[in-house]
Design a protein around this motif. Structure first.
Motif, short mmCIF file in Angstrom:
data_model
loop_
_atom_site.label_atom_id
_atom_site.label_comp_id
_atom_site.label_asym_id
_atom_site.label_seq_id
_atom_site.Cartn_x
_atom_site.Cartn_y
_atom_site.Cartn_z
N CYS B 28 0.75 -1.41 0.10
CA CYS B 28 0.06 -0.05 -0.24
C CYS B 28 0.81 1.40 0.09
O CYS B 28 1.90 1.47 0.99
CB CYS B 28 -0.79 0.01 1.12
N GLY B 29 0.55 2.15 -0.87
CA GLY B 29 1.32 3.26 -0.96
C GLY B 29 1.23 3.96 0.52
O GLY B 29 2.30 4.75 0.51
N HIS B 30 0.47 4.00 1.13
CA HIS B 30 0.49 4.69 2.65
C HIS B 30 1.63 4.44 3.19
O HIS B 30 1.93 5.12 4.25
CB HIS B 30 -0.92 4.42 3.33
N GLY B 56 -8.38 11.58 9.66
CA GLY B 56 -9.78 11.37 9.50
C GLY B 56 -10.22 9.90 9.87
O GLY B 56 -9.62 9.12 10.76
N ILE B 57 -10.91 9.33 8.78
CA ILE B 57 -11.08 7.88 8.81
C ILE B 57 -10.78 7.35 7.43
O ILE B 57 -10.99 7.97 6.40
CB ILE B 57 -12.54 7.66 9.25
N GLY B 58 -10.01 6.26 7.23
CA GLY B 58 -9.62 5.41 6.14
C GLY B 58 -8.40 4.85 6.46
O GLY B 58 -8.04 4.80 7.59
N CYS B 59 -7.95 4.00 5.44
CA CYS B 59 -6.83 3.42 5.37
C CYS B 59 -5.77 4.28 5.73
O CYS B 59 -4.80 4.34 6.79
CB CYS B 59 -6.38 2.44 4.17
N SER B 60 -5.77 5.44 4.92
CA SER B 60 -4.74 6.60 4.94
C SER B 60 -4.96 6.86 6.43
O SER B 60 -3.79 7.20 6.80
CB SER B 60 -5.23 7.82 4.12
N GLY B 135 -10.45 2.83 0.23
CA GLY B 135 -9.71 1.59 0.48
C GLY B 135 -10.49 0.98 1.67
O GLY B 135 -10.99 -0.18 1.42
N LEU B 136 -10.68 1.67 2.69
CA LEU B 136 -11.12 0.83 3.93
C LEU B 136 -12.52 0.55 3.58
O LEU B 136 -12.70 -0.53 4.42
CB LEU B 136 -11.31 1.92 5.21
N THR B 137 -13.46 0.84 2.84
CA THR B 137 -14.79 0.43 2.73
C THR B 137 -14.81 -0.46 1.15
O THR B 137 -15.76 -0.97 0.75
CB THR B 137 -15.53 1.62 2.70
N LYS B 138 -13.46 -0.71 0.73
CA LYS B 138 -13.69 -1.70 -0.21
C LYS B 138 -13.77 -1.26 -1.69
O LYS B 138 -14.57 -2.20 -2.41
CB LYS B 138 -13.95 -3.05 0.16
N SER B 207 -0.94 7.88 -4.04
CA SER B 207 -0.48 6.75 -2.96
C SER B 207 -1.53 5.47 -3.38
O SER B 207 -2.42 5.34 -2.82
CB SER B 207 -0.70 7.22 -1.65
N PRO B 208 -0.68 4.75 -4.27
CA PRO B 208 -1.73 3.62 -4.84
C PRO B 208 -2.42 2.69 -3.77
O PRO B 208 -1.66 2.36 -2.77
CB PRO B 208 -0.57 2.95 -5.83
N CYS B 209 -3.61 2.19 -3.97
CA CYS B 209 -4.02 1.11 -3.03
C CYS B 209 -4.06 -0.04 -4.13
O CYS B 209 -4.55 -0.29 -5.05
CB CYS B 209 -5.56 1.46 -3.39
#
Ligand SMILES: Cc1ncc(C[n+]2csc(CCOP(=O)(O)OP(=O)(O)O)c2C)c(N)n1
Ligand SMILES: Cc1ncc(C[n+]2csc(CCOP(=O)(O)OP(=O)(O)O)c2C)c(N)n1
Ligand code: SF4
Ligand code: SF4
Ligand SMILES: [Mg+2]
Ligand SMILES: [Mg+2]
Lengths: 616, 343, 616, 343
Positions: B28-30, B56-60, B135-138, B207-209
């Motif tokens: 993951c780019g992150h 905030g909220i997310g994979c990042s 990302g996080l919600t697919k 930042s690629p997923c």
């Protein structure tokens, strides 16, 4: 009663005269500057030592719509709304309905330019030739319109017997150092007064006489008082978004901060940021609270709705935050300029999931001031949001009160660890319940000890604030939060209780309904019907509230909303007494009157008491 | 025999800037951004306690848990980090703030807060880890997804992307840069420069997923980035004390930007006539790049003239959160004086 | 029990064998494709006619974190969570804790490449040499990792006695027409199966035998069922924003709409718009509802919080809207992948001011389907938001159910006037209570009669929808809304009641807690303890709920939240019975088990019943 | 003797397009916009029942109550009209929508929704009655207030304004115009053209607030508008049937834009080399005007190539809200067929 140093007015008043005991309604159009005239009258009575209160019944409008100002003059210190005996009819659009509303025997002072075609023979009319009076006044346009309202001040002063120098003093108070304004306004008052002396024959019984029942008291709005309390509570960050009736809270806050809060270099020891909406306003408050500043926002219903998600976060991440909700009539935009207690149920559990918040219910300017700093003490001590539920009536109107006591307790900053304390503890964990009260120790960003760092989050976490999806971590943490809420029960202000021996009914209420209730109780007492009264001042309830309820089988709970929202909360928390808590809930946007309270209490009174009242 | 780890000027090893192990996907780019943040903090000799991390909220937005474990942090609400950060930094303007957001977090739900924070110029390095997708919600499209792009899960995207840098420029941001997570040095140097900026430094990092949006036809994929990256400059960063050391360069090829804390950012121009000093020019260039299918990276705009919110608020040197009680509560006399006016 | 056509499994089973009655937990890492393997096992049991249910206990993560899949196989049709007797340990990170969790006598199938250093002698171990088994399989990389999970399918199939052709059928079902995938997966299953046949000596009592208890049943997730219900309810607009566990509701909605809803020209008769957040999602729904389309959104806690203001507007402006809240654990982000009933209290009065909303509580896929269309019928009939409170457990897991009944009633569009009807009425007013049920008549934009126009607003209005600040207009309108809510009491689904003669305790619950409760009740019944059960299916409550409570002095209310949220609502609405409603409230993110329910019920059982149970 | 009122082609008099009397301040710019909307509807022969009016909250947002009383309308929530409108127009794409918002409503609380609606290109004439101030809450700065401006109530504004047109351009809007409420004809003609646009037509109307922001030094005052207005074009509108009648013009001076319903917008160029076809150019010109202190009005950008949301959604001709029940509920057979797949 808010005022306990009442002095009876001169006993030598002539027979039939109604002295220091009446209500005036002034009907004007919005945006014509009548506020100055009305406040001048209000303050004049106050300066004469007569208990007084003014209510602004205004539309959601900037210019042109009807607006009313109600002044209650009461030698006995009653400040609830009461239907007016005197009317100042200066608005053509509502003149007809305004006059119709007067009871027989009422008095109508009106602008005779507006041609009132009323022929009620049961009223006393006093026409005021406004245009004619102003003919000689050397101002133009908007200013003339503004100043026109001063004519009724002059006429009313004459009719009621307010000395001109008192009016002048009130104007000086209003305009502060701006003497030119004082003069130009006073000129019109004097003109009208003189005209009235020469042309108006007094034909009604209402008048005022000096008393000394307001000595040492102040006159202030609840929003000013609350903001001032916050300033003395050390508030240093505010994020906010304009919304009636909370805007004047922030206006006052900014004024007081600007006056009172600079460091040696003249730099502000605060920051007030107008946000782009309430989501951002509460975000700023939570951010500042996390970082260790005392922070507040003020809002009203629609804004509160937008804060739900952040309040859920602050509850769970345990961040102090103070929200003043100056309640107006909802749902939705509702009646933005009318008063209510309609957010209680929503606020108590606002936010998804199992959230419970500390609520404070101020009822007077003294309590606004006290809760102003207390809210921050509680938020810091409990590391949680505290919502102060005021209302438009309290917040935007001028109320008498005792000068505020300077807070004796130092700021209660709660369990905040310094770098050294963290080092000394060794095994500090952000969410450990060390003391058994559910309150854990926190550290602030910038703490120089690197071991003091912790990671705030709204996601499940363990005692070390580490991410956790463990069912037991979740359960234990939530149980601790419940324990903390029980601790809150012991820290929040207890109820104000007046218990009468042999009381026939116990009344429960909160906030500004007290005034109508107190007046109704006085009338009941006068008729020989004793009642007890508990004014709830905060949620969650503690033992005192429970015990009061337990002691009284006949209870009514009066509130200004449709759904009996506090009733619901008490019934849940005191299930064994649920049935005895009978609601009198009502919402039409207008503050309660004693007459209304009495009427609604009737069915709950024992037969015998009812007879006594019907006789009275 | 273990070798003692190398320490920086504040006596910390690189490991001291690490945190919990990442739970993000491998590749993951992150993760590479987080790695560069660790490196940056180490190289800049930051004291972890002088830094706060916000998201905030997310994979990042999870990633602040994976760097600088000895710094305070707050993983807040979806799209609402800007307001949280504003409050936190008004309360304590003496800490350096690193904000991490995603393209959904900033571009979708958070667009309003993002832009209003920029208007206020809150001092924060605001990194958008931009993968064009949730990302996080697919795998749903975010607001930066390519127009017409097709994804297995989300279907075809009928809406034009918002451009984080363009939005930042329109909102008056004074530091606007874009980087590619696949270019570690660039990410590192631009973050360093951002940390010296007094105001919001917006860094849009592609930042690629790898889980949901790494097909080569996506402008947010590694392959696309590698093939289409066009850097405006080679960026260098030199702390106040250090001498600028760069390879030879011709006249006008190198621009040295003095940052307000005495450190300097060097921009070796890769595009001869680009000066990052004109927002309209920056917007024009961005749009050109878009049409040309370039992934334009580098410092698009730099202007340090606007005061930060803390500066505009004229805050005292001591952060508000650390003022002593007697500064916070006015004296007894002030109260009676003031109330006299209400009598 | 959801299944009422139970058939006992073969009686000829060997002594000591545990047939068709056990739980399996499969421990893997997230993102390794184990869902395919798990669903294959699940569907194989189902295809063998054995009642079954699977629960995905997954982390908030995309790849690498531990995840578990629980399969309950129950000849008696019980589908509540039950601690597993069998473990498939395929995740190195959790192996230790997974094995520790097994009760004595448990079975552990594990990936022997992961070197399990466990020496519990009270378990039966079956190592699976995954790498070795896959050595000959001709795929690489990610695919190999995915396919590796098929090895445990093969081994478990052998151990339990699942015929290979059943597995193949399940794979065909899973992959639909994609035969290549069926083949490649089945190849690995067969490999492992054959290896097991040759190398594994069965040493545990668990096995399956064909039954015919699932004949005619379907297996579906609650989110699919709800979405399908909405499609048959004529939903045509959806605004939504992704959030676990509601996303799969919308995924299903889009799939079903794409399959089922096109006009003659092949154009979609619907529009699904991914919004930028939940504020916008609900805004789209309210806009579409106002314009006359059936509209829904699906969300979870944080999103619900963001909808408060719009729901307050929709309540007051009286706009139909349907919100599916697939509950997860809050407050705040909480445990996004765990189940809860924690939004009940918040949802019931969400929005500032006096708001009350209709809530539906589905407990099964049948009810998800039914409430899927019913929610729209109710929203249209009552012209108000309807919130369906499902949960992650119901929404995201596969449940058995009867094939859904096609809705027999036509779409209930409520009181919508055509152009002609408006003309015929003459004095139509948007907010007039013509029928005394609190429900007024509305018109839709686009109605060709210009007299049909009305102006929607969240501000105070009179019966003609004109702006009004009149106290009586406000009060009367709010009273009508209360009347409408009373009408809702008669329209929403009544409770499901199972009343036993001589019941020792009455249990009240709602939603998915029913499964653990039903199992516990069966155990109580087996021990001779009769209980009654009322499953509330909607709010507001009607007479049936009240009467049940009135009939039972010993009541407990079981719910999956900390604060006993439905208890609070019932106590308020039934104050005379408040004390008898005793909560068993609990939240740790895991679905309830019968054992837990039994344990918690114990203290509420009469002495004698307790003894019976302890004996059992 | 009363003269019978003049009727338009659909048999309505101007009075038929009126509504409740305005409760806004006398002289408020919003009142003149409302007056022009009445005029436009009358002149365009609109059937009131084919129009919906939408708004947020504010003085501006009240104004839909003051025009087209025979049209459905919804005065919704502060800043959230875009989402409400999106839903309403997906439900019924056959009505013409007039959205009225304020600068606070759109630029402050509603910025996110505004921009995302533009990405989706919902068909609506979106009018921002821009006065740089919050009128209804009595004079606070909105997000479009001038940097450094001082107001009696609000103090001095430390933040740069957002520019509604620039934001619209950045979001990909296809119809972006600015007008000045003091220029009735311009307001009228640009609204007419907007009504023919299939997508969101953003019209930023500088509409002075006489109560709180009408000092001549405010860029949102009447005085400023009158002195600094610089119109890019003189705009005309000609319905499909009508002939274009304009005064003489030289070659290249007049641009005729064919609108998708056959009507035409004429743009008589007042600025010789401005073509409203390039968003980058539009942004550049806007920024120039800003620096020059011009109130630039006219059609900044026009491009009808992007499909509206309804078009992209391929909605049927019959609005979703009017589909018959048997279209909305699939047949009994489909259900059993579908469920068979789950057995
Ligand atoms: C209010 C709210 N709505 C929805 C969600 C669910 N959610 C979590 S992360 C996310 C999207 C994240 O996308 P992005 O910001 O691009 O981050 P990425 O995962 O791609 O790094 C969403 C919609 C949430 N947590 N809160
Ligand atoms: C959620 C919410 N917050 C705040 C308000 C209070 N409010 C009403 S109108 C308004 C500002 C309006 O400003 P603008 O959109 O510029 O309209 P104008 O009155 O200037 O025309 C505000 C803050 C509200 N109604 N709702
Ligand atoms: S899903 Fe995408 S964004 Fe999230 S961790 Fe995996 S690769 Fe990164
Ligand atoms: S306050 Fe300003 S915006 Fe509102 S009506 Fe008056 S002039 Fe118009
Ligand atoms: Mg993303
Ligand atoms: Mg405005």
């Amino acid at each position: 009663m808010a005022i306990d140093t009442l002095v009876r007015p001169d006993a030598g008043a002539q027979a039939g005269a109604k002295v220091n005991d009446f209500s005036i309604a002034v009907a004007t159009a919005n945006g014509t500057g009548s506020q100055t005239a009305n406040l001048t009258l209000l303050r004049s009575f106050f300066k004469m030592g007569i208990p007084v209160h003014g209510k602004n019944i205004f539309p959601s409008n900037i210019q042109g719509q009807p607006t009313w100002y109600h002044i209650r003059v009461s030698k006995d210190g009653f400040v609830a709304r009461r239907p007016p005996e005197l009317l100042v009819a200066f608005n053509r659009d509502t003149m007809h309905q305004d006059v119709a509303m007067l009871e027989a025997g009422g008095v109508c002072v009106y602008n005779s330019d507006l041609r009132l075609n009323e022929g009620r023979s049961d009223l006393t009319y006093y026409p005021v030739p406004v245009k004619e009076l102003l003919a000689g006044v050397d101002v133009k346009g908007k200013i003339k319109e503004y100043i026109a309202n001063m004519t009724y001040v002059g006429v009313v002063a004459h009719l009621l017997g307010v000395p001109l120098d008192v009016i002048e003093g009130a104007l000086e108070h209003h305009f502060g150092k701006r003497q030119k304004l004082v003069d130009s306004n006073f000129e019109v008052v004097r003109l009208a007064y003189d005209w009235a002396v020469a042309n108006v024959a007094k034909a009604d019984p209402y008048r005022v006489e000096p008393m000394n029942a307001t000595e040492g008291l102040i006159l202030m709005t609840g929003n000013e008082a609350g903001a001032l309390g916050a300033v003395y509570g050390g508030v240093s960050v505010s994020g906010w978004y304009p919304i009636t009736p909370s805007t004047s809270f922030i206006d006052a806050l900014r004024d007081f901060l600007a006056k009172l809060r600079h460091d040696e270099d003249g730099r502000p020891t605060y920051s007030v940021v107008q946000a782009e909406d309430e989501l951002a306003a509460i975000g700023m408050v939570v951010g500042a609270g996390w970082a260790g500043a005392r922070a507040l926002t003020a809002t009203s219903g629609p804004g509160l709705s937008l804060m739900a998600e952040f309040l859920s976060l602050a509850y769970y991440a345990e961040v102090p935050a103070v929200v003043w909700d100056i309640q107006r009539v909802g749902p939705s935009t509702g009646l933005p300029t009318r008063t209510s207690q309609g957010d209680v149920g929503f606020a108590y559990t606002i936010g998804h999931g199992d959230t419970k918040h500390v609520l404070l219910f101020p009822s007077s300017i003294e309590e606004c001031f006290e809760f102003g700093y207390l809210a921050h003490d509680l938020a810091d001590t409990l590391q949680t949001p505290v919502l102060v539920l005021s209302d438009l009536d309290l917040g935007m109107n001028n109320w008498m009160g005792k000068p505020f006591d300077y807070p004796e307790r130092p700021l209660q900053r709660g369990k905040v660890l310094s770098a050294e304390e963290v080092a000394a503890l060794g095994d500090w964990g952000r969410y450990k319940d060390v003391d058994g009260d559910g309150i854990a120790y926190r550290t602030l960003p910038g703490n120089p000890n690197p071991a003091a760092a912790w990671f705030g989050r709204g996601t499940g976490h363990d005692e070390m604030a580490r991410y956790s999806e463990s069912p037991t971590d979740w359960e234990q943490n939530m149980a601790r939060l419940a324990r903390k809420f029980d601790t809150a029960r012991t820290l929040v202000p207890g109820p104000a209780i007046e218990e009468e021996p042999g009381a026939q009914l116990a009344i429960v209420a909160y906030g500004t309904t007290r005034y109508a209730i107190e007046e109704a109780r006085a009338q009941l007492a006068a008729a020989g019907v004793a009642t007890s009264f508990m004014r709830v001042r905060a949620l969650p309830i503690g033992d005192e509230v429970r015990d009061f309820v337990a002691r009284h089988e006949d209870l009514v709970l009066i509130e200004m909303n449709r759904d009996a929202q506090l009733t619901a909360i008490l019934r849940d928390e005191l299930p064994e007494f649920a049935a005895r808590i009978r609601p009198i809930a009502h919402l039409d946007g207008m503050p309660l009157t004693a007459a209304w309270v009495l009427e609604r209490l009737m069915p709950f009174l024992p037969e015998e008491a009812r007879r006594l009242m019907e006789g009275a | 025999m273990d070798r003692a780890p190398k320490l920086n000027l504040v006596g910390l090893s690189k490991a001291d800037y690490a945190a919990a192990p990442s739970t993000l996907c491998k590749g993951c780019g992150h993760n590479s951004v987080a790695a560069q943040l660790i490196q940056v903090a180490y190289e800049l000799n930051l004291k972890p306690q002088d830094v706060i991390k916000l998201s905030g909220i997310g994979c990042s937005s999870k990633s602040p848990a994976y760097f600088l474990g000895q710094s305070h942090g707050f993983n807040s609400l979806h799209g609402r980090m800007p307001s949280l950060g504003t409050g936190a930094l008004q309360a304590n303007h003496s800490v350096r703030a690193i904000g991490i957001s995603g393209d959904g977090d900033t571009g979708s739900i958070g667009l309003g807060q993002f832009k209003h924070m920029l208007r206020r110029n809150v001092r924060m390095v605001y990194i958008v880890e931009n993968n064009g997708v949730y990302g996080l919600t697919k795998g749903q499209f975010s607001a930066t997804a390519d127009l017409g792009q097709s994804l297995k899960y989300a279907g075809t995207n009928p809406f034009p992307p918002i451009d984080i840098c363009l939005e930042a420029l329109a909102a008056g941001a004074g530091f606007v840069a874009r980087a590619f997570a696949g270019d570690a040095k660039q990410v590192r140097e631009v973050i360093k420069a951002g940390l010296s900026f007094r105001g919001t430094a917006v860094i849009d990092i592609i930042s690629p997923c790898v889980a949901f949006n790494d097909e080569p036809d996506s402008t947010k994929s590694y392959a696309y980035g590698r093939e289409h990256q066009r850097a405006l400059q080679e960026i260098g960063f030199f702390p106040a004390q250090e001498e600028i050391v760069v390879a030879d360069y011709g006249p006008g090829e190198m621009q040295v930007v003095e940052l307000h804390d005495g450190s300097r950012m060097t921009l070796r121009k890769l595009e001869a006539d680009y000066e990052p000093s004109d927002p309209t020019r920056a917007i024009t260039r961005l749009r050109q790049a878009d049409l040309a299918g370039e992934l334009l990276t580098g410092v698009l705009y730099y202007d340090a003239s606007r005061p930060s919110l803390a500066e505009a608020s004229e805050l005292p040197a001591t952060p508000l959160s650390m003022l002593p009680d007697d500064t916070l509560r006015p004296s007894r006399e002030t109260l009676s004086d003031l109330l006299a006016g209400y009598a």
